[in-house]
Design a protein around this motif. Sequence first.
Motif, PDB file in Angstrom:
ATOM      1  N   MET A  44       0.841  -1.191   0.000  1.00 28.32           N
ATOM      2  CA  MET A  44       0.000   0.000   0.000  1.00 28.32           C
ATOM      3  C   MET A  44       0.874   1.239   0.000  1.00 28.32           C
ATOM      4  N   HIS A  45       0.874   1.969  -1.139  1.00 28.53           N
ATOM      5  CA  HIS A  45       1.567   3.258  -1.174  1.00 28.53           C
ATOM      6  C   HIS A  45       0.756   4.298  -0.396  1.00 28.53           C
ATOM      7  N   ALA A  46       1.426   5.379   0.010  1.00 26.52           N
ATOM      8  CA  ALA A  46       0.790   6.446   0.800  1.00 26.52           C
ATOM      9  C   ALA A  46       0.097   5.855   2.022  1.00 26.52           C
ATOM     10  N   ALA A  47       0.843   5.031   2.750  1.00 28.85           N
ATOM     11  CA  ALA A  47       0.266   4.270   3.852  1.00 28.85           C
ATOM     12  C   ALA A  47      -0.183   5.143   5.016  1.00 28.85           C
ATOM     13  N   ALA A  48       0.318   6.374   5.108  1.00 32.56           N
ATOM     14  CA  ALA A  48      -0.097   7.271   6.191  1.00 32.56           C
ATOM     15  C   ALA A  48      -1.268   8.160   5.786  1.00 32.56           C
ATOM     16  N   GLY A  49      -1.704   8.055   4.533  1.00 36.99           N
ATOM     17  CA  GLY A  49      -2.827   8.858   4.059  1.00 36.99           C
ATOM     18  C   GLY A  49      -4.156   8.276   4.475  1.00 36.99           C
ATOM     19  N   GLY A  50      -5.228   8.962   4.087  1.00 38.65           N
ATOM     20  CA  GLY A  50      -6.561   8.553   4.507  1.00 38.65           C
ATOM     21  C   GLY A  50      -6.946   7.175   4.011  1.00 38.65           C
ATOM     22  N   VAL A  51      -6.829   6.933   2.703  1.00 41.04           N
ATOM     23  CA  VAL A  51      -7.157   5.615   2.162  1.00 41.04           C
ATOM     24  C   VAL A  51      -6.191   4.575   2.705  1.00 41.04           C
ATOM     25  N   GLY A  52      -4.910   4.924   2.755  1.00 37.91           N
ATOM     26  CA  GLY A  52      -3.900   3.980   3.204  1.00 37.91           C
ATOM     27  C   GLY A  52      -4.154   3.461   4.606  1.00 37.91           C
ATOM     28  N   GLN A  53      -4.420   4.371   5.544  1.00 37.75           N
ATOM     29  CA  GLN A  53      -4.638   3.954   6.925  1.00 37.75           C
ATOM     30  C   GLN A  53      -5.871   3.062   7.058  1.00 37.75           C
ATOM     31  N   LEU A  54      -6.946   3.462   6.408  1.00 37.20           N
ATOM     32  CA  LEU A  54      -8.176   2.679   6.523  1.00 37.20           C
ATOM     33  C   LEU A  54      -8.013   1.309   5.889  1.00 37.20           C
ATOM     34  N   LEU A  55      -7.413   1.271   4.700  1.00 32.76           N
ATOM     35  CA  LEU A  55      -7.247  -0.010   4.014  1.00 32.76           C
ATOM     36  C   LEU A  55      -6.353  -0.950   4.816  1.00 32.76           C
ATOM     37  N   ILE A  56      -5.275  -0.428   5.380  1.00 34.74           N
ATOM     38  CA  ILE A  56      -4.379  -1.290   6.163  1.00 34.74           C
ATOM     39  C   ILE A  56      -5.118  -1.886   7.350  1.00 34.74           C
ATOM     40  N   ARG A  57      -5.881  -1.072   8.061  1.00 28.69           N
ATOM     41  CA  ARG A  57      -6.623  -1.579   9.215  1.00 28.69           C
ATOM     42  C   ARG A  57      -7.626  -2.662   8.801  1.00 28.69           C
ATOM     43  N   TRP A  58      -8.308  -2.431   7.690  1.00 31.53           N
ATOM     44  CA  TRP A  58      -9.298  -3.409   7.225  1.00 31.53           C
ATOM     45  C   TRP A  58      -8.590  -4.677   6.753  1.00 31.53           C
ATOM     46  N   ALA A  59      -7.490  -4.514   6.026  1.00 31.37           N
ATOM     47  CA  ALA A  59      -6.749  -5.677   5.526  1.00 31.37           C
ATOM     48  C   ALA A  59      -6.244  -6.542   6.665  1.00 31.37           C
ATOM     49  N   LYS A  60      -5.783  -5.929   7.741  1.00 31.14           N
ATOM     50  CA  LYS A  60      -5.298  -6.711   8.878  1.00 31.14           C
ATOM     51  C   LYS A  60      -6.432  -7.483   9.543  1.00 31.14           C
ATOM     52  N   LEU A  71      -8.740  -8.831   7.939  1.00 24.31           N
ATOM     53  CA  LEU A  71      -8.957  -9.974   7.053  1.00 24.31           C
ATOM     54  C   LEU A  71      -7.822 -10.989   7.141  1.00 24.31           C
ATOM     55  N   GLY A  72      -6.804 -10.679   7.924  1.00 20.71           N
ATOM     56  CA  GLY A  72      -5.684 -11.585   8.086  1.00 20.71           C
ATOM     57  C   GLY A  72      -4.573 -11.395   7.073  1.00 20.71           C
ATOM     58  N   ALA A  73      -4.619 -10.331   6.290  1.00 25.15           N
ATOM     59  CA  ALA A  73      -3.579 -10.067   5.300  1.00 25.15           C
ATOM     60  C   ALA A  73      -2.317  -9.544   5.978  1.00 25.15           C
ATOM     61  N   ARG A  74      -1.229  -9.592   5.237  1.00 27.16           N
ATOM     62  CA  ARG A  74       0.033  -8.991   5.675  1.00 27.16           C
ATOM     63  C   ARG A  74       0.307  -7.805   4.757  1.00 27.16           C
ATOM     64  N   VAL A  75       0.762  -6.706   5.342  1.00 23.41           N
ATOM     65  CA  VAL A  75       0.805  -5.449   4.607  1.00 23.41           C
ATOM     66  C   VAL A  75       2.182  -4.795   4.688  1.00 23.41           C
ATOM     67  N   ILE A  76       2.668  -4.405   3.520  1.00 24.07           N
ATOM     68  CA  ILE A  76       3.840  -3.541   3.419  1.00 24.07           C
ATOM     69  C   ILE A  76       3.332  -2.150   3.061  1.00 24.07           C
ATOM     70  N   GLY A  77       3.571  -1.195   3.909  1.00 23.70           N
ATOM     71  CA  GLY A  77       3.207   0.178   3.602  1.00 23.70           C
ATOM     72  C   GLY A  77       4.409   0.937   3.083  1.00 23.70           C
ATOM     73  N   THR A  78       4.163   1.909   2.216  1.00 27.73           N
ATOM     74  CA  THR A  78       5.244   2.800   1.820  1.00 27.73           C
ATOM     75  C   THR A  78       4.819   4.238   2.086  1.00 27.73           C
ATOM     76  N   TYR A 116       9.450   4.794  -0.327  1.00 33.40           N
ATOM     77  CA  TYR A 116       9.453   4.441  -1.747  1.00 33.40           C
ATOM     78  C   TYR A 116      10.441   5.284  -2.561  1.00 33.40           C
ATOM     79  N   LYS A 117      11.040   6.289  -1.958  1.00 31.62           N
ATOM     80  CA  LYS A 117      12.059   7.084  -2.648  1.00 31.62           C
ATOM     81  C   LYS A 117      13.468   6.563  -2.387  1.00 31.62           C
ATOM     82  N   SER A 118      13.597   5.545  -1.550  1.00 36.15           N
ATOM     83  CA  SER A 118      14.928   5.042  -1.211  1.00 36.15           C
ATOM     84  C   SER A 118      15.369   3.971  -2.205  1.00 36.15           C
ATOM     85  N   PRO A 119      16.670   3.905  -2.498  1.00 31.06           N
ATOM     86  CA  PRO A 119      17.164   2.861  -3.409  1.00 31.06           C
ATOM     87  C   PRO A 119      16.913   1.475  -2.821  1.00 31.06           C
ATOM     88  N   GLY A 120      16.554   0.565  -3.677  1.00 30.97           N
ATOM     89  CA  GLY A 120      16.407  -0.816  -3.249  1.00 30.97           C
ATOM     90  C   GLY A 120      15.081  -1.157  -2.604  1.00 30.97           C
TER      91      GLY A 120
END
Length: 321
Positions: free
Chosen positions: A146-162, A164-171, A192-196
């Motif tokens: 999930m890009h923009a993990a600290a944004g409005g959609v990002g925060q809500l989606l991460i909470r809902w995904a968890k 559901l038992g999903a594992r989440v990488i936020g950027t 997401y701006k860092s190399p690698g």
Amino acid sequence: MSLIVEMTGHGGPEVLQPRDVSVAEPGPDEVRIRQTAIGVNFVDIYYRNGLYLPPTLPAVLGFEGAGKVEAVGTNVPHLQPGDRVGYAGMPLGGYAEVRLIPQSRLIKLPDTVSDRVAASTLLRGLTAYMLLHEVRAIKRDEWILMHAAAGGVGQLLIRWAKRLGARVIGTVGSESKIAQAKATGADEVLLYKSPGWIDRARDIADGKGVHLAIDGIGGSLFMETLKTLRPFGTLGSIGQPAGPVPPIRIEDLGNIAVMRPSVIASVNNPDFYERGSKALLAVLQDGLESPIGAEYQLHDAARAQADLEAGKTTGSVILTT
């Protein structure tokens, strides 16, 4: 008289101007509502800067809000004055103290969901529902990026995904937002701006890549994000504040899928709107958190959009009347 904030033309936040107007009585199948809270979303900015075009100018932006029914027109059997309601989707017109809206757009709110939460969550929540249930039916232990993990959609989606038992990488785009994304529940948070970062994301996701990647940033990040997917994974492109998504050749995709899902188009489907709204209200009542990151008065809508566009906010952004 009712205060509205009107977009007088395309351009920067300065094209948003407050104005007092009279609001008519509701016609057949219409409802007049007095709003207490209004959601501010990036799609509003897309209309303001001309990426999307409103039907006419001047125009009142805004796709979600909540408040009380003031009056109903004919053929509105299920609503009455005093009912608390919320909405998401077309028609435009949310940046207003009082507005007319089709009855089909309105959702009765339970007592346990406040106007402020509804106005800040319906569009984002239906976006999360669309991504987690329609774009891909997420299963336990699947990996999501999930890009923009600290944004409005990002925060809500991460909470809902968890839930559901999903594992989440936020950027996130800056180190200052890492703590917020971690607090939301992301298993890992990357810059997401860092190399690698691409190789790191694939390594975290079992060394194979993620099942679902969600890109609300666009520009060159879109092509980078494709590389984080495992075979038969899906990328959902939901926004492009960083610039247009580059063209891709279908033969270059291989065993991955790309979608451009639109929540605005989805909520025009009555079946989706009903089942998505029911699912969202159910998880909100069951404890899904939907914190508000920034709050402005309606007449400060231009400043709210400017702060959202500049990345100064985390979580959802609302206007209050």
